[in-house]
Design a protein around this motif. Sequence first.
Motif, mmCIF file in Angstrom:
data_model
loop_
_atom_site.group_PDB
_atom_site.id
_atom_site.type_symbol
_atom_site.label_atom_id
_atom_site.label_comp_id
_atom_site.label_asym_id
_atom_site.label_seq_id
_atom_site.Cartn_x
_atom_site.Cartn_y
_atom_site.Cartn_z
ATOM 1 N N PHE A 50 0.832 -1.209 0.000
ATOM 2 C CA PHE A 50 0.000 0.000 0.000
ATOM 3 C C PHE A 50 0.868 1.260 0.000
ATOM 4 O O PHE A 50 0.348 2.354 -0.133
ATOM 5 C CB PHE A 50 -0.886 0.061 1.240
ATOM 6 N N VAL A 51 2.172 1.097 0.218
ATOM 7 C CA VAL A 51 3.043 2.257 0.426
ATOM 8 C C VAL A 51 3.011 3.164 -0.804
ATOM 9 O O VAL A 51 3.202 2.711 -1.932
ATOM 10 C CB VAL A 51 4.489 1.807 0.734
ATOM 11 N N GLY A 52 2.746 4.432 -0.561
ATOM 12 C CA GLY A 52 2.711 5.409 -1.651
ATOM 13 C C GLY A 52 1.325 5.669 -2.192
ATOM 14 O O GLY A 52 1.116 6.633 -2.902
ATOM 15 N N VAL A 53 0.381 4.796 -1.842
ATOM 16 C CA VAL A 53 -0.985 4.966 -2.357
ATOM 17 C C VAL A 53 -1.701 6.023 -1.529
ATOM 18 O O VAL A 53 -1.491 6.139 -0.319
ATOM 19 C CB VAL A 53 -1.756 3.624 -2.294
ATOM 20 N N ARG A 54 -2.555 6.793 -2.165
ATOM 21 C CA ARG A 54 -3.359 7.767 -1.441
ATOM 22 C C ARG A 54 -4.757 7.194 -1.217
ATOM 23 O O ARG A 54 -5.344 6.601 -2.126
ATOM 24 C CB ARG A 54 -3.453 9.067 -2.232
#
Lengths: 166, 93
Positions: free
Chosen positions: B48-52
């Motif tokens: 999920f890292v970086g997802v808004r």
Amino acid sequence: MVHVLGVLLPDLQYARHALTTFYGVGNRTAHRLCARLQIHDRQKVRDLTATQITELASFLASPSTAPPLRRMPLALPGYKPPLVSVPTETLRNHALRDSLPGRPDPLKSLKIEAEARRMVKENIAHQRMIGSYVGKRHAMGLPVRGQNTQSNAKTAKKLNRVNRFG
Amino acid sequence: MQPSLILRSGRSAWKGPFFVAFPNLKQALEDNVPIRTNARSCTILPNFVGVRFMVHNGKDYLPVTVTQDMIGHKLGEFSHTKKRFTYKATKNR
């Protein structure tokens, strides 16, 4: 009067109970420590020998680098004892080599006093940094786990800070 | 996945962390489009890292940008549900 790493252990208490004076040592860890250092269940602090106190201090100073627990494997029926001429050090090494790998030593990762306090502060700082609810509640000095705040919440108001002490 | 992540959750290891599968996750990461969701109890996974996200707080959808440090936490932890009381004087009395 026994001072270990700057902490005064109460003379008249049982050693296993007195050890809980350390920040980060509870009943369970104290019990483990006593077992490790071969301190009797009913031994009071004033009855501790100088050797035991030194051992305790040296262990608590750096639990992670303390020498490993000596394992004493049970002999099988067909076991023949080694010759007397074999040096003790060799025997010990053999015993260590032959012993089964057990669970990791829980006392290796023991953190007490300043180290434990720092760990708590770091955890709170982490929560604050990522902007989670827990961090926010710490910054507000309010209870973190959904307790009521209309009245009471005294402990949280006293203790919950981003830079927590105690 | 870090083993400590499972340990911290207090959930049995064989179940693994609870999460909701977002079918548009990859697309959202590429286009930098926020994912609107009500799944506050979804664990933040390493991918999920970086997802808004736009996470529902019961009233609005609040923006949450997932960083490396948030892994293992829940989405709802970052979408606050309570607002501090502020007194507003009424105009027409």
